[in-house]
Design a protein around this motif. Structure first.
Motif, PDB file in Angstrom:
ATOM      1  N   TYR A   1      11.072  25.317  80.694  1.00  0.00           N
ATOM      2  CA  TYR A   1      11.960  24.537  79.837  1.00  0.00           C
ATOM      3  C   TYR A   1      11.566  23.052  79.827  1.00  0.00           C
ATOM      4  CZ  TYR A   1      15.492  28.217  79.068  1.00  0.00           C
ATOM      5  OH  TYR A   1      16.169  29.338  78.683  1.00  0.00           O
ATOM      6  N   ALA A   2      11.024  22.570  80.941  1.00  0.00           N
ATOM      7  CA  ALA A   2      10.627  21.165  81.027  1.00  0.00           C
ATOM      8  C   ALA A   2       9.530  20.838  80.017  1.00  0.00           C
ATOM      9  CB  ALA A   2      10.168  20.826  82.442  1.00  0.00           C
ATOM     10  N   ILE A   3       8.659  21.798  79.747  1.00  0.00           N
ATOM     11  CA  ILE A   3       7.626  21.589  78.725  1.00  0.00           C
ATOM     12  C   ILE A   3       8.276  21.457  77.349  1.00  0.00           C
ATOM     13  CG2 ILE A   3       5.642  22.633  77.562  1.00  0.00           C
ATOM     14  CD1 ILE A   3       4.884  23.926  80.216  1.00  0.00           C
ATOM     15  N   ILE A   4       9.251  22.323  77.063  1.00  0.00           N
ATOM     16  CA  ILE A   4       9.970  22.238  75.785  1.00  0.00           C
ATOM     17  C   ILE A   4      10.681  20.896  75.675  1.00  0.00           C
ATOM     18  CG2 ILE A   4      11.816  23.241  74.396  1.00  0.00           C
ATOM     19  CD1 ILE A   4      11.203  25.936  75.742  1.00  0.00           C
ATOM     20  N   ALA A   5      11.367  20.496  76.753  1.00  0.00           N
ATOM     21  CA  ALA A   5      12.107  19.226  76.741  1.00  0.00           C
ATOM     22  C   ALA A   5      11.170  18.050  76.511  1.00  0.00           C
ATOM     23  CB  ALA A   5      12.866  19.051  78.056  1.00  0.00           C
ATOM     24  N   THR A   6       9.999  18.084  77.126  1.00  0.00           N
ATOM     25  CA  THR A   6       9.040  16.999  76.968  1.00  0.00           C
ATOM     26  C   THR A   6       8.512  16.915  75.541  1.00  0.00           C
ATOM     27  OG1 THR A   6       8.385  17.172  79.296  1.00  0.00           O
ATOM     28  CG2 THR A   6       6.855  16.055  77.805  1.00  0.00           C
ATOM     29  N   LEU A   7       8.215  18.072  74.945  1.00  0.00           N
ATOM     30  CA  LEU A   7       7.747  18.081  73.558  1.00  0.00           C
ATOM     31  C   LEU A   7       8.825  17.543  72.615  1.00  0.00           C
ATOM     32  CD1 LEU A   7       5.876  21.513  73.480  1.00  0.00           C
ATOM     33  CD2 LEU A   7       4.842  19.256  73.117  1.00  0.00           C
ATOM     34  N   ILE A   8      10.067  17.965  72.819  1.00  0.00           N
ATOM     35  CA  ILE A   8      11.164  17.460  71.992  1.00  0.00           C
ATOM     36  C   ILE A   8      11.320  15.959  72.192  1.00  0.00           C
ATOM     37  CG2 ILE A   8      13.679  17.498  71.667  1.00  0.00           C
ATOM     38  CD1 ILE A   8      13.582  20.494  72.358  1.00  0.00           C
ATOM     39  N   GLN A   9      11.227  15.532  73.435  1.00  0.00           N
ATOM     40  CA  GLN A   9      11.387  14.117  73.743  1.00  0.00           C
ATOM     41  C   GLN A   9      10.300  13.269  73.089  1.00  0.00           C
ATOM     42  OE1 GLN A   9      12.661  12.323  77.765  1.00  0.00           O
ATOM     43  NE2 GLN A   9      10.444  12.370  77.895  1.00  0.00           N
ATOM     44  N   PHE A  10       9.052  13.691  73.217  1.00  0.00           N
ATOM     45  CA  PHE A  10       7.953  12.922  72.641  1.00  0.00           C
ATOM     46  C   PHE A  10       8.013  12.910  71.118  1.00  0.00           C
ATOM     47  CE2 PHE A  10       4.722  13.269  76.388  1.00  0.00           C
ATOM     48  CZ  PHE A  10       5.524  12.417  77.119  1.00  0.00           C
ATOM     49  N   TYR A  11       8.286  14.081  70.521  1.00  0.00           N
ATOM     50  CA  TYR A  11       8.344  14.128  69.064  1.00  0.00           C
ATOM     51  C   TYR A  11       9.562  13.367  68.536  1.00  0.00           C
ATOM     52  CZ  TYR A  11       8.870  15.721  64.293  1.00  0.00           C
ATOM     53  OH  TYR A  11       9.034  15.750  62.930  1.00  0.00           O
ATOM     54  N   GLY A  12      10.724  13.575  69.164  1.00  0.00           N
ATOM     55  CA  GLY A  12      11.933  12.903  68.703  1.00  0.00           C
ATOM     56  C   GLY A  12      11.808  11.387  68.801  1.00  0.00           C
ATOM     57  N   TYR A  13      11.402  10.911  69.976  1.00  0.00           N
ATOM     58  CA  TYR A  13      11.240   9.469  70.171  1.00  0.00           C
ATOM     59  C   TYR A  13      10.110   8.935  69.293  1.00  0.00           C
ATOM     60  CZ  TYR A  13      10.742   4.981  72.603  1.00  0.00           C
ATOM     61  OH  TYR A  13      10.684   3.640  72.905  1.00  0.00           O
ATOM     62  N   GLY A  14       8.970   9.618  69.320  1.00  0.00           N
ATOM     63  CA  GLY A  14       7.797   9.130  68.597  1.00  0.00           C
ATOM     64  C   GLY A  14       8.013   9.032  67.107  1.00  0.00           C
ATOM     65  N   SER A  15       8.670  10.039  66.513  1.00  0.00           N
ATOM     66  CA  SER A  15       8.911  10.008  65.068  1.00  0.00           C
ATOM     67  C   SER A  15       9.940   8.945  64.710  1.00  0.00           C
ATOM     68  CB  SER A  15       9.361  11.386  64.571  1.00  0.00           C
ATOM     69  OG  SER A  15      10.566  11.794  65.215  1.00  0.00           O
ATOM     70  N   GLY A  16      10.976   8.803  65.537  1.00  0.00           N
ATOM     71  CA  GLY A  16      11.965   7.757  65.299  1.00  0.00           C
ATOM     72  C   GLY A  16      11.357   6.371  65.418  1.00  0.00           C
ATOM     73  N   PHE A  17      10.486   6.191  66.406  1.00  0.00           N
ATOM     74  CA  PHE A  17       9.813   4.908  66.624  1.00  0.00           C
ATOM     75  C   PHE A  17       8.922   4.560  65.439  1.00  0.00           C
ATOM     76  CE2 PHE A  17       6.299   2.387  68.384  1.00  0.00           C
ATOM     77  CZ  PHE A  17       6.980   1.404  69.092  1.00  0.00           C
ATOM     78  N   LEU A  18       8.173   5.537  64.943  1.00  0.00           N
ATOM     79  CA  LEU A  18       7.277   5.301  63.818  1.00  0.00           C
ATOM     80  C   LEU A  18       8.052   4.977  62.550  1.00  0.00           C
ATOM     81  CD1 LEU A  18       4.250   5.334  63.047  1.00  0.00           C
ATOM     82  CD2 LEU A  18       4.549   7.744  62.404  1.00  0.00           C
TER      83      LEU A  18
END
Length: 331
Positions: free
Chosen positions: A291-308
């Motif tokens: 689950y930590a891998i899923i959480a990390t992918l969601i975190q990176f994509y969610g933050y990264g797309s919002g930041f961009l």
């Protein structure tokens, strides 16, 4: 010092009951007060607060909804203490929490501190996985887990201490949300105040969220950072771009693999293997590590797309933050 806990709450009477119960179990020997601020909730927690009046010096205030930052400010204005400890309503405290805070302040006083974020054994598997993704050094630099090593420590408002003197000097939190805590911290720095991490003063941050809510949360975190960079460009860091770059490099790795080049993809596979092993060593659970891998992918994509997206609106289209992203501000 006299401590005042400041707790804003919005439609979470069940959370307040758990938090007040943990406050009633504190081993700290001196008096302290608890200030609960109901931020325009339709589900009141006043009856819950009343149950603890014989166990705690607790006060309850209701106000119209204006966001957590304004609610914390309201609570600090009403509080009697000389040092405020700000908590989110979805936190639980170890019984030695306030004792540890007091010891840290007596040993090395600072006008603003932050404590780590931990997961209790009773948390769900998803909560534990999200906690790992939010606190691990290999995912966030340890900014919430007590191991931050990238730049000055920025306390977060789920577990934050602020002296009355510093509150009065800054007037507390601003209207941006999320992002109100780094905004306050940067203003403290600019006024000459110091911040520090108190590693022993951790809380159990429950985060009653699912994957979809977690994505929305980190996406807003990503949107907030360029707003802060625009306000305080001297505190902008290249590391803020890492989640966005991570996502872009994943796309590039997949494209390269289609063309027969697997080197970049191998690097990502190696990263996720290291992440899985790290999560497994901490949690001792194979499912949570996955689950930590899923959480990390969601975190990176969610933050990264919002930041961009936020950077594009602010620095390419030259839009004002309040007009481009009104969902990021309370009136």
């Amino acid at each position: 010092m006299i401590y005042s806990f400041i707790i804003p709450v919005y439609n979470r009477p069940d959370e307040i009951e758990e938090l007040l119960e943990s406050l009633s179990q504190q081993t700290y020997q001196n008096d302290f007060e608890v200030v609960v601020v109901e931020d325009g909730s339709s589900l009141s927690c006043e009856n819950v607060v009343n149950k603890y009046r014989d166990l705690l010096s607790v006060s309850y205030y209701y106000k119209e909804n204006s966001g957590p930052g304004a609610s914390r400010n309201y609570g600090m204005q009403k509080a009697k203490g000389s040092y405020f400890i700000i908590l989110d309503s979805d936190c639980l405290l170890p019984d030695s929490y306030l004792q540890k805070v007091d010891e840290c302040l007596k040993n090395d006083y600072v006008d603003c501190f932050g404590g780590p974020d931990n997961a209790a054994a009773s948390f769900s598997d998803i909560q534990k996985a999200i906690n790992f993704a939010m606190t691990s050094f290999i995912t966030t630099g340890g900014i919430r887990g007590g191991s931050e090593q990238i730049g000055k420590f920025q306390p977060r408002s789920f577990n934050m201490g602020l002296s009355k003197k510093a509150f009065e000097a800054t007037q507390g939190f601003g209207k941006i949300h999320p992002g109100e805590d780094p905004d306050l911290v940067i203003r403290l720095w600019k006024m000459g105040y110091e911040t520090r991490l108190f590693e022993p003063a951790y809380v159990y941050h429950k985060r009653r969220i699912d994957w979809q809510k977690f994505y929305r949360q980190v996406n807003k975190f990503g949107k907030a950072r360029p707003i802060l960079n625009q306000r305080y460009p001297e505190y902008s860091k290249i590391t803020f771009w890492f989640p966005t770059l991570f996502c872009l490099f994943i796309i590039l790795a997949v494209s390269s693999a289609v063309l027969g080049n697997f080197y970049m993809g191998a690097l990502f596979v190696l990263y996720f293997i290291v992440l899985y092993i790290s999560a497994l060593l901490r949690t001792k659970d194979f499912k949570i590590a996955a689950y930590a891998i899923i959480a990390t992918l969601i975190q990176f994509y969610g933050y990264g797309s919002g930041f961009l997206k936020s950077n594009f609106k602010l620095f390419v289209l030259n839009q004002k933050a309040e007009e481009a992203m009104p969902e990021m501000f309370f009136k």
